[in-house]
Structure formats: structure tokens, C-alpha cells
Design a protein around this motif. Structure first.
Motif, PDB file in Angstrom:
ATOM      1  N   PRO A  26      40.324  37.858  43.164  1.00 51.29           N
ATOM      2  CA  PRO A  26      39.542  39.150  42.672  1.00 51.29           C
ATOM      3  C   PRO A  26      38.192  38.785  42.312  1.00 51.29           C
ATOM      4  N   GLU A  27      37.892  37.619  41.741  1.00 54.67           N
ATOM      5  CA  GLU A  27      36.530  37.124  41.397  1.00 54.67           C
ATOM      6  C   GLU A  27      35.787  36.578  42.484  1.00 54.67           C
ATOM      7  N   GLY A  28      36.320  36.423  43.651  1.00 56.93           N
ATOM      8  CA  GLY A  28      35.623  35.926  45.016  1.00 56.93           C
ATOM      9  C   GLY A  28      35.591  34.329  44.920  1.00 56.93           C
ATOM     10  N   ILE A  29      36.332  33.631  43.849  1.00 62.75           N
ATOM     11  CA  ILE A  29      36.130  32.344  43.974  1.00 62.75           C
ATOM     12  C   ILE A  29      37.361  31.595  44.565  1.00 62.75           C
ATOM     13  N   SER A  30      36.782  30.535  45.225  1.00 64.34           N
ATOM     14  CA  SER A  30      37.710  29.657  46.055  1.00 64.34           C
ATOM     15  C   SER A  30      39.324  29.400  45.470  1.00 64.34           C
ATOM     16  N   VAL A 105      57.534  37.005  49.659  1.00 65.39           N
ATOM     17  CA  VAL A 105      57.726  37.442  48.357  1.00 65.39           C
ATOM     18  C   VAL A 105      56.771  36.826  47.547  1.00 65.39           C
ATOM     19  N   SER A 106      56.287  35.755  47.923  1.00 69.99           N
ATOM     20  CA  SER A 106      54.960  35.182  47.120  1.00 69.99           C
ATOM     21  C   SER A 106      53.822  35.919  47.165  1.00 69.99           C
ATOM     22  N   LEU A 107      53.473  36.358  48.400  1.00 75.18           N
ATOM     23  CA  LEU A 107      52.393  37.302  48.668  1.00 75.18           C
ATOM     24  C   LEU A 107      52.422  38.789  47.943  1.00 75.18           C
ATOM     25  N   MET A 108      53.783  39.268  47.785  1.00 73.16           N
ATOM     26  CA  MET A 108      53.953  40.410  46.975  1.00 73.16           C
ATOM     27  C   MET A 108      53.989  40.141  45.553  1.00 73.16           C
ATOM     28  N   VAL A 109      54.239  39.213  44.938  1.00 72.46           N
ATOM     29  CA  VAL A 109      53.851  38.862  43.747  1.00 72.46           C
ATOM     30  C   VAL A 109      52.605  38.817  43.291  1.00 72.46           C
ATOM     31  N   THR A 110      51.652  38.048  44.199  1.00 71.41           N
ATOM     32  CA  THR A 110      50.516  37.944  44.142  1.00 71.41           C
ATOM     33  C   THR A 110      49.573  39.451  44.108  1.00 71.41           C
ATOM     34  N   VAL A 111      50.079  40.411  45.204  1.00 75.20           N
ATOM     35  CA  VAL A 111      49.366  41.641  45.417  1.00 75.20           C
ATOM     36  C   VAL A 111      49.714  42.402  44.125  1.00 75.20           C
ATOM     37  N   SER A 112      51.056  42.512  43.455  1.00 69.02           N
ATOM     38  CA  SER A 112      51.491  43.297  42.531  1.00 69.02           C
ATOM     39  C   SER A 112      50.347  42.921  41.230  1.00 69.02           C
ATOM     40  N   LEU A 113      50.166  41.651  40.926  1.00 67.05           N
ATOM     41  CA  LEU A 113      49.747  41.318  39.918  1.00 67.05           C
ATOM     42  C   LEU A 113      48.165  41.938  39.801  1.00 67.05           C
ATOM     43  N   ILE A 114      47.577  41.464  40.948  1.00 72.01           N
ATOM     44  CA  ILE A 114      46.249  41.805  41.110  1.00 72.01           C
ATOM     45  C   ILE A 114      46.063  43.087  41.172  1.00 72.01           C
ATOM     46  N   ASP A 115      46.705  44.043  41.793  1.00 68.53           N
ATOM     47  CA  ASP A 115      46.756  45.566  41.828  1.00 68.53           C
ATOM     48  C   ASP A 115      46.937  46.056  40.243  1.00 68.53           C
ATOM     49  N   ILE A 116      47.804  45.519  39.636  1.00 65.12           N
ATOM     50  CA  ILE A 116      48.056  45.959  38.215  1.00 65.12           C
ATOM     51  C   ILE A 116      46.761  45.898  37.311  1.00 65.12           C
ATOM     52  N   LYS A 117      46.312  44.572  37.514  1.00 63.11           N
ATOM     53  CA  LYS A 117      45.157  43.977  36.719  1.00 63.11           C
ATOM     54  C   LYS A 117      43.732  44.382  37.044  1.00 63.11           C
ATOM     55  N   TYR A 118      43.543  44.907  38.547  1.00 58.64           N
ATOM     56  CA  TYR A 118      42.220  44.967  38.998  1.00 58.64           C
ATOM     57  C   TYR A 118      42.167  46.439  39.787  1.00 58.64           C
ATOM     58  N   MET A 119      43.419  46.977  40.108  1.00 58.85           N
ATOM     59  CA  MET A 119      43.451  48.187  40.981  1.00 58.85           C
ATOM     60  C   MET A 119      42.831  48.174  42.423  1.00 58.85           C
ATOM     61  N   ILE A 120      43.192  46.842  42.843  1.00 57.38           N
ATOM     62  CA  ILE A 120      42.640  46.573  44.129  1.00 57.38           C
ATOM     63  C   ILE A 120      43.700  45.533  44.901  1.00 57.38           C
ATOM     64  N   ILE A 121      43.682  45.877  46.285  1.00 58.75           N
ATOM     65  CA  ILE A 121      44.532  44.959  46.943  1.00 58.75           C
ATOM     66  C   ILE A 121      43.546  44.205  47.829  1.00 58.75           C
ATOM     67  N   PRO A 122      43.083  42.958  47.751  1.00 61.09           N
ATOM     68  CA  PRO A 122      42.052  42.182  48.538  1.00 61.09           C
ATOM     69  C   PRO A 122      42.487  42.036  49.884  1.00 61.09           C
ATOM     70  N   ASP A 123      41.651  42.301  50.864  1.00 55.19           N
ATOM     71  CA  ASP A 123      41.804  42.271  52.336  1.00 55.19           C
ATOM     72  C   ASP A 123      42.347  40.753  52.847  1.00 55.19           C
ATOM     73  N   SER A 124      42.039  39.858  52.032  1.00 56.34           N
ATOM     74  CA  SER A 124      42.347  38.367  52.579  1.00 56.34           C
ATOM     75  C   SER A 124      44.121  38.250  52.335  1.00 56.34           C
ATOM     76  N   LEU A 125      44.550  39.029  51.121  1.00 57.24           N
ATOM     77  CA  LEU A 125      46.126  39.009  51.037  1.00 57.24           C
ATOM     78  C   LEU A 125      46.634  39.843  52.159  1.00 57.24           C
ATOM     79  N   ASN A 126      45.919  41.092  52.591  1.00 60.76           N
ATOM     80  CA  ASN A 126      46.620  42.022  53.678  1.00 60.76           C
ATOM     81  C   ASN A 126      46.344  41.048  55.097  1.00 60.76           C
TER      82      ASN A 126
END
Length: 247
Positions: A26-30, A105-126
Motif C-alpha cells: 500500500p505504501e508503494g515500496i518494493s 489463500v496467501s493472496l486472500m490473506v494479504t488482500v484482506s489485511l490490506i483492505d481492512i487497514k487501508y480500504m483498498i485492494i491494490p491492482d498488483s494483487l488482482n
């Protein structure tokens, strides 16, 4: 048994990497560079400082260089990911689908936590989800029509919901499109229904416990992800029970 233990350990290691992704994407960091470091003192963390779960327990949840406390999220995500890997391996054995679903499932865990914290789902994950779907189609090309229709159904349902209610974001639409490509028509319909059921239960509980109010925005991505994981483990079984019940 030895192989299952190795799967569990591998899940812990990947879970540790997921924590990096949740913080950096979400911070745009590698997620590769710069190397991991303490967010409080900036001291670089070496491999011996990042052994999943073990280091957290040994250091009592604190940085050994500055004594700053670490979030319990780190070991929780590591253990959760390891357990999911283990359960997938037990259900699907040593197969292509085990590998694909472990990544998912690793992707789903990552998406869930990022969406909870930042209210976004980054395009890179999709994009990662789309790649998983394409890989499944390549592995079994006979499924291509079902998968493409599933992607179209996921896209249309959530696009319409977004248009008429404004409740869904672009990230939710893209996520459902990717999941439709992965699971096909039956899977995406299951995920749609159960994401709303899970969302209704969770939101009702949060409101009843006064953690949230009716006016608060609650991200929908985690409910989609939970429904997707539910489908991996018992989707077909639940559908069969439902069909037998109505017939």
C-alpha cells in the motif's frame, strides 16, 4: 508426516513474507528492496532475526535492538498461512491444485489485511489472482469456457452493484473477476452468495458489540476472500447439501 511438517514450515516462511507485503504494497515500496528492518529504530533485520514465530516468542514480541513492541499480527499471519497450507495439502494432496490454492489463500490473506487497514485492494494483487486463473486454464484447457464465463459473471454482478449502490469499489470488481477466472461459474456464484452472508453476520456482530455503527464504512474485500477460502475447502460439499435439500 515429514513432508507435512515441511509444508507447515514453508507456510510460516511465506506468512512472514506476507507481513512484508501487507506493510509495503500500500505504501508503494518494493517487497524485495530495501531489506527488512525495524520500523522503529531502522536497524536491518537479518535472517536470524526473522525466524517466523520463534523470534517473536523469544524476544517477547519486541525488537531486540531497540525493545520496541511488534504487533501480534506477525505471528498470527504466519501461523494462519501455515495452517491453511497444511489443510490444503491434506485435502488436495501433492497436486497442481494444491500449489495453486496455496498461492491463492496467501493472496486472500494479504488482500484482506490490506483492505481492512487501508480500504483498498491494490491492482498488483488482482493481477496475481488473474495469473493464477490463467495458469489453471493452461493446466486444464477444457475449463476455459467455464472460467471465462465465471470471470464475466463476477465482473457483471459487482459492476452492477457498484453502479446501483455505490457500495463496491473497483478493487472488489477486479477481485471478483479474477476469482471467477479461477473458480468458474459455480464457484463465483457461491462466493457471491457467501460473501454477503458472511458480511451480514460479521457486520451485525460488530454493530451489536458497538465496534462499528451503521454509518461506518466496512471493507467488503475480506468477506469475498473468506468466501473464496470457504469454497476451496468445502464449496462443492455445501452446494451438494443444498441441492439435495431443495430436491
Amino acid at each position: 508426516m515429514i513432508m507435512l511438517v515441511m509444508v507447515f514450515i514453508y507456510g510460516l516462511v511465506i506468512g512472514s513474507f506476507l507481513n512484508v507485503c501487507i506493510f509495503r504494497i500500500p505504501e508503494g515500496i518494493s517487497v524485495i528492496n530495501p531489506p527488512s528492518s525495524c520500523s522503529s529504530c531502522g536497524h536491518r533485520l537479518y535472517f536470524r532475526d526473522m525466524v517466523p514465530v520463534v523470534n517473536y516468542i523469544a524476544n517477547k514480541g519486541r525488537c531486540k535492538y531497540c525493545n520496541a513492541s511488534y504487533s501480534a499480527q506477525y505471528p498470527i499471519i504466519e501461523i494462519l498461512n501455515a495452517l491453511l497450507y497444511l489443510m490444503i495439502t491434506l485435502k488436495y494432496g501433492w497436486s497442481f491444485y494444491s500449489a495453486a490454492y496455496c498461492i491463492l489463500v496467501s493472496l486472500m490473506v494479504t488482500v484482506s489485511l490490506i483492505d481492512i487497514k487501508y480500504m483498498i485492494i491494490p491492482d498488483s494483487l488482482n493481477v496475481v489472482g488473474t495469473v493464477i486463473g490463467v495458469s489453471i486454464i493452461i493446466y486444464n484447457s477444457s475449463l476455459i469456457l467455464d472460467k471465462l464465463i465465471g470471470a464475466a459473471v463476477g465482473f457483471l454482478i459487482f459492476s452492477m452493484l457498484s453502479f446501483f449502490t455505490g457500495a463496491m469499489g473497483g478493487g472488489d470488481i477486479k477481485l471478483m473477476t479474477a476469482l471467477g477466472l479461477i473458480f468458474g461459474v459455480k464457484g463465483i456464484l457461491f462466493i457471491t452468495v457467501f460473501s454477503f452472508l458472511i458480511g451480514a453476520l460479521v457486520c451485525s456482530g460488530l454493530i451489536a458489540l458497538k465496534f462499528k455503527s451503521m454509518k461506518d464504512k466496512i471493507p467488503f474485500g475480506p468477506f469475498i476472500c473468506m468466501a473464496a477460502v470457504l469454497y476451496i475447502f468445502c464449496g462443492n460439499e455445501l452446494i451438494n447439501v443444498y441441492l439435495k435439500w431443495i430436491w
